[in-house]
Scaffold this motif. Structure first.
Motif, PDB file in Angstrom:
ATOM      1  N   PRO A  71       0.803  -1.227   0.000  1.00 12.55           N
ATOM      2  CA  PRO A  71       0.000   0.000   0.000  1.00 12.55           C
ATOM      3  C   PRO A  71       0.838   1.282   0.000  1.00 12.55           C
ATOM      4  CG  PRO A  71      -0.859  -1.552   1.615  1.00 12.55           C
ATOM      5  CD  PRO A  71       0.438  -2.123   1.105  1.00 12.55           C
ATOM      6  N   GLN A  73       3.188   2.109  -1.788  1.00 13.17           N
ATOM      7  CA  GLN A  73       3.603   2.493  -3.132  1.00 13.17           C
ATOM      8  C   GLN A  73       2.534   3.291  -3.880  1.00 13.17           C
ATOM      9  OE1 GLN A  73       6.729   1.988  -4.416  1.00 13.17           O
ATOM     10  NE2 GLN A  73       7.154   1.359  -2.327  1.00 13.17           N
ATOM     11  N   THR A  74       1.343   3.412  -3.308  1.00 15.11           N
ATOM     12  CA  THR A  74       0.259   4.135  -3.972  1.00 15.11           C
ATOM     13  C   THR A  74       0.649   5.578  -4.257  1.00 15.11           C
ATOM     14  OG1 THR A  74      -1.309   2.723  -2.800  1.00 15.11           O
ATOM     15  CG2 THR A  74      -2.199   4.679  -3.862  1.00 15.11           C
ATOM     16  N   ARG A  78       0.870   7.515  -7.881  1.00 13.46           N
ATOM     17  CA  ARG A  78       0.086   8.727  -8.184  1.00 13.46           C
ATOM     18  C   ARG A  78       0.974   9.837  -8.735  1.00 13.46           C
ATOM     19  NH1 ARG A  78      -2.630   8.062  -3.155  1.00 13.46           N
ATOM     20  NH2 ARG A  78      -1.211   9.605  -2.319  1.00 13.46           N
ATOM     21  N   SER A 100      -5.034   5.236  -8.118  1.00 11.94           N
ATOM     22  CA  SER A 100      -4.900   4.810  -6.721  1.00 11.94           C
ATOM     23  C   SER A 100      -5.876   3.690  -6.406  1.00 11.94           C
ATOM     24  CB  SER A 100      -5.172   5.987  -5.765  1.00 11.94           C
ATOM     25  OG  SER A 100      -4.202   6.965  -5.890  1.00 11.94           O
ATOM     26  N   GLU A 101      -7.104   3.846  -6.879  1.00 10.24           N
ATOM     27  CA  GLU A 101      -8.129   2.825  -6.640  1.00 10.24           C
ATOM     28  C   GLU A 101      -7.743   1.494  -7.276  1.00 10.24           C
ATOM     29  OE1 GLU A 101     -11.147   0.909  -5.144  1.00 10.24           O
ATOM     30  OE2 GLU A 101     -10.804   3.025  -4.673  1.00 10.24           O
ATOM     31  N   PHE A 103      -4.720   0.443  -8.185  1.00 14.86           N
ATOM     32  CA  PHE A 103      -3.534  -0.121  -7.537  1.00 14.86           C
ATOM     33  C   PHE A 103      -3.926  -0.767  -6.202  1.00 14.86           C
ATOM     34  CE2 PHE A 103       0.141   0.060  -4.719  1.00 14.86           C
ATOM     35  CZ  PHE A 103       1.095  -0.555  -5.503  1.00 14.86           C
ATOM     36  N   THR A 104      -4.740  -0.071  -5.418  1.00 12.29           N
ATOM     37  CA  THR A 104      -5.173  -0.608  -4.125  1.00 12.29           C
ATOM     38  C   THR A 104      -5.951  -1.906  -4.319  1.00 12.29           C
ATOM     39  OG1 THR A 104      -5.223   1.609  -3.182  1.00 12.29           O
ATOM     40  CG2 THR A 104      -6.473  -0.087  -2.025  1.00 12.29           C
TER      41      THR A 104
END
Length: 190
Positions: A71, A73-74, A78, A100-101, A103-104
């Motif tokens: 997490p 790395q988000t 971005r 971000s969404e 990747f998460t």
């Protein structure tokens, strides 16, 4: 007059340099996570850098980054995407929220979130639009899962990420190949 000191980039650094992290960034203190995290790196594989939808006559490869599936790395992702997209501020904010969404989701719902897991994120500046794709290492176990918009349930926690992508992206979709799952979206420049 002052003096100017020039650094020679080819000069060897002493092995005992205290800022030499050997390609590994220190992880913040956390009792469950005591191992170092690898740094993000540029992706060089053509299949990761090719656009899903390419304009006729455009054979350019995109900008791609392979990140550890953690997490933390988000924020790195971005900033990377915003710097490359060259979008107006409002569109850049949308791009950063959507990437971000995705990747998460990749970290939370795929093998990319396991120790040693990775996520590949790619950005293409195409004619009149920007395309972003996030590729994970596939679902847990043998059960294939396809990212999709869930039925709205206000009692359930979570489950709104793909709805957000569907509402804010001009186009989006998913692709599963070679055991990996890719979610992509496009934002028009105008």
């Amino acid at each position: 007059m002052g003096s100017v000191t020039r650094m020679d980039p080819r000069r060897e650094r002493p092995e005992t340099a205290d800022d030499d992290i050997g390609g590994v960034a220190p992880r913040p203190p956390c009792p469950e996570m005591s191992r170092p995290v690898p740094l993000p790196r540029r992706t060089i594989e053509a299949r990761d850098r090719a656009a899903i939808i390419v304009d006729v006559g455009t054979g350019e490869l995109g900008h791609s980054l392979t990140l550890p599936g953690t997490p933390e790395q988000t924020a790195v992702l971005r900033r990377y995407m915003a710097a490359l997209a060259l979008l107006p501020a409002a569109k850049s904010d949308v791009l950063q929220g959507l990437v971000s969404e995705l990747f998460t989701n990749a970290v939370r719902h795929s093998r990319s979130g396991l120790p040693g897991g990775e996520v590949v994120a790619t950005l293409h500046r195409l004619r009149g639009r920007v395309q972003v794709r996030v590729t994970d290492q596939g679902p847990y176990g043998d059960v294939p899962g396809t990212p999709h918009v869930r039925e709205q349930d206000l009692e359930r926690e979570g489950g709104f990420g793909m709805r957000l992508v569907a509402m804010q992206a001009d186009r989006w979709g998913t692709l599963s190949e070679g055991g990996r799952t890719t979610v992509w979206f496009e934002l028009d420049r105008g």
